[in-house]
Design a protein around this motif. Structure first.
Motif, PDB file in Angstrom:
ATOM      1  N   GLU A 134      -4.698   8.076 -36.876  1.00 31.74           N
ATOM      2  CA  GLU A 134      -5.401   9.211 -36.285  1.00 31.74           C
ATOM      3  C   GLU A 134      -5.534   9.122 -34.780  1.00 31.74           C
ATOM      4  OE1 GLU A 134      -8.912   8.881 -38.531  1.00 31.74           O
ATOM      5  OE2 GLU A 134      -8.034   9.675 -40.387  1.00 31.74           O
ATOM      6  N   ARG A 318     -15.797   9.675 -39.059  1.00 35.31           N
ATOM      7  CA  ARG A 318     -14.795  10.733 -39.102  1.00 35.31           C
ATOM      8  C   ARG A 318     -14.989  11.526 -40.390  1.00 35.31           C
ATOM      9  NH1 ARG A 318     -10.388   7.522 -36.348  1.00 35.31           N
ATOM     10  NH2 ARG A 318     -10.180   8.544 -34.331  1.00 35.31           N
ATOM     11  N   ASP A 332     -12.989  17.507 -36.207  1.00 35.82           N
ATOM     12  CA  ASP A 332     -13.330  17.069 -34.850  1.00 35.82           C
ATOM     13  C   ASP A 332     -14.655  16.327 -34.789  1.00 35.82           C
ATOM     14  OD1 ASP A 332     -10.995  18.154 -33.877  1.00 35.82           O
ATOM     15  OD2 ASP A 332     -11.901  20.093 -33.424  1.00 35.82           O
ATOM     16  N   ASN A 333     -15.533  16.567 -35.735  1.00 32.10           N
ATOM     17  CA  ASN A 333     -16.867  15.981 -35.697  1.00 32.10           C
ATOM     18  C   ASN A 333     -16.806  14.466 -35.892  1.00 32.10           C
ATOM     19  OD1 ASN A 333     -19.598  15.230 -36.228  1.00 32.10           O
ATOM     20  ND2 ASN A 333     -20.036  17.338 -36.785  1.00 32.10           N
ATOM     21  N   LYS A 334     -17.486  13.718 -35.006  1.00 35.28           N
ATOM     22  CA  LYS A 334     -17.555  12.258 -35.108  1.00 35.28           C
ATOM     23  C   LYS A 334     -18.996  11.769 -35.252  1.00 35.28           C
ATOM     24  CE  LYS A 334     -13.281  11.319 -32.568  1.00 35.28           C
ATOM     25  NZ  LYS A 334     -12.659  10.560 -31.462  1.00 35.28           N
TER      26      LYS A 334
END
Length: 527
Positions: A134, A318, A332-334
């Motif tokens: 990734e 992730r 996209d959110n972490k």
């Protein structure tokens, strides 16, 4: 003399052989690993070898003697319990130096999967592999171990590649191991083990080791056909009960599930029209079991929350999303908490420098948006219906003016309406003798008029009674009107008097300002 020289040469050769044997027996054994892995992750396959020169050795882990006596030790699925200091002892009593192994309790940062093909292929065939990382694949390379040596596989990559598909050369050895690393060899992928067989029946299973607590599916496949009539599965040559279908499922894996499995299938081909079916047993396949690595946990309260109690403190998260049978897509959110929007299946994992946790169990989320839209549409329809009904009801009971009020100054300023003489039979020329006619007229008279006799007579200004009568009759039930005079009726025959209506008992009048209390319909045949 020649004989003496020959004898001396033979003695020298014997002495050399004895010295070589003594040196070999006194040589210190060494422990080596193949393929060489840096680092070692849970689930890895590798071999430990002791080059003692003897037929059997004794193995030690942290000075504890092990039961294995072969000079080659195969560890099919590494777990943290395999971490420690390894030594081997030769038959002569020589002990090797320590060989340290540390197995990490998590999975590598990259993923290697079989894109096309099966974990067991026909000898001489191949598979298609896919590598994914990734954070990018620039500088990555892959390796293949075919039982003797390790060779490199060069990948064709772009600078922005996060995924690459490649096909290795044909597979001719019984077992081939693939894996990939970056330039530093600190970031790695998992291993993929592909086995070969020359038989028409093969035992297929997930290419990664079985995990304690999860399920394991074994499939018995016949090359070139799916017409399998009967199947038996075996573990360590013992038949497994209830294994008559071509699929055998172990719902909850334990360490006792480890062993050698095979299947026996009875099958035929579509093109085969006669003769008995075939019955073939597959090759044995090793099933290795590993302890569950670090795993993320997903909970749904206010939104979705991801946690990993055993993961390092510097971890981030992730999120992954998929709809139906599509592959997982990275979001996209972490952050540890996220608010889902679209309907689908969500999962998460913890990620850090050179590793990550295993993926959490997927959570199926159903977006409330369609329900809210449906409710909103229903509410809008109800509101519109209520508005339409209100407007209709408002018009039905409206009290607006029908005729404009005019001030009364003198009677000479207004024109008298001309009286129209009407005959008795004017309203029923087709059926003057129709029964119930008088009763109908009496009912209409009672419905459409009000009997009032206490108001002063006033002229109806400037309007012919025929022009005034029809709109009055048609809209009387829709509101309130003010008349400038009396509108007099004799039965259904309108009469307009300048000063007063005729003094007759069957005359009904509507005075100025009187409310029209009943819904009015023009009687059939009236003007």
């Amino acid at each position: 003399m020649c004989h003496t020289m020959i004898m001396r040469g033979v003695q020298h050769l014997l002495l050399l052989a004895v010295f070589a044997l003594l040196a070999r027996c006194q040589q210190k054994p060494q422990v080596s690993m193949s393929p060489t892995l840096k680092p070692i992750f849970s689930g890895d396959l590798f071999f430990l070898r002791c080059n003692s020169g003897g037929s059997s050795v004794t193995w030690y882990i942290d000075n504890d003697q092990q039961t294995i006596t072969n000079d080659t030790w195969k560890i099919g699925a590494a777990s943290p319990k395999h971490s420690g200091s390894y030594q081997c002892e030769s038959e002569s009593g020589q002990t090797s130096d320590s060989f340290s192994i540390s197995v990490l309790d998590y999975v590598p940062s990259a993923s290697l999967t079989i894109r096309a093909g099966q974990p067991v292929v026909r000898t001489g065939s191949s598979v298609v592999l896919q590598l994914e990382h990734e954070d990018g694949l620039w500088g990555w390379k892959c390796f293949v171990y075919r039982g003797v040596s390790t060779k490199k596989i060069q990948l064709k990559l772009r600078n922005d590649s996060v995924s690459v598909v490649f096909q290795p050369k044909r597979l001719d050895v019984p077992e081939t191991v693939f894996w990939c690393t970056d330039k530093t060899e600190q970031n790695r992928s998992n291993q993929i083990t592909v086995r070969t067989s020359v038989k028409d029946v093969s035992l297929e299973m997930y290419p990664l080791p079985a995990v304690v607590g999860e399920s394991l599916t074994l499939k018995c496949l016949a090359w070139g056909t799916d017409q399998i009539s009967r199947t038996f599965f075996y573990k360590n040559n013992d038949i497994l009960p209830g294994s008559h279908s071509s699929t055998y499922i172990i719902s909850t894996v334990t360490e006792s599930a480890m062993g050698r499995y095979k299947c026996n299938a009875t099958f035929t081909h579509k093109a085969r029209t006669e003769g008995p079916p075939y019955e073939v047993a597959s090759d044995d396949q090793d099933v290795f079991v590993q302890a569950p690595p670090m795993k993320a946990y997903l909970s749904a309260t206010t939104g979705l929350s991801c946690s990993c109690p055993r993961c390092p403190e510097n971890s981030f998260y992730r999120w992954y999303y998929k709809n139906n049978d599509q592959p997982w897509a990275v979001m996209d959110n972490k952050q540890a908490v996220m608010m889902p929007k679209a309907s689908g299946t969500y999962a998460c994992r913890a990620v850090w420098n050179n590793g990550r946790s295993s993926l959490s169990i997927g959570y199926v989320y159903q977006s409330p948006t369609p329900i809210l839209i449906g409710v909103f549409i229903v509410l809008v329809i109800l509101v519109l219906a209520a508005v339409v009904f209100f407007i209709w009801y408002k018009k039905r009971n409206a009290t607006g003016r029908i005729y404009e009020d005019m001030p009364l100054r003198s009677r000479d300023e207004y024109e008298k309406l001309q009286k129209r003489a009407q005959k008795e039979g004017e309203y029923d020329t087709l059926h003057p003798e129709a029964p119930g006619r008088q009763k109908k007229e009496a009912t209409l008279k009672q419905r459409f008029t009000l009997t009032i006799s206490s108001h002063p007579p006033v002229l109806l200004s400037g309007l012919d009674y025929q022009q005034a009568l029809r709109p009055l009759l048609l809209v009387a039930g829709l509101g309130r009107a003010r008349c400038l005079g009396y509108l007099c009726y004799l039965g259904w025959r309108p009469q307009v008097e300048a000063d007063s209506c005729p003094a007759r008992t069957d005359v009904s009048c509507l005075p100025s300002g009187a409310p029209w209390a009943a819904a009015v319909e023009a009687p059939s045949g009236s003007d």
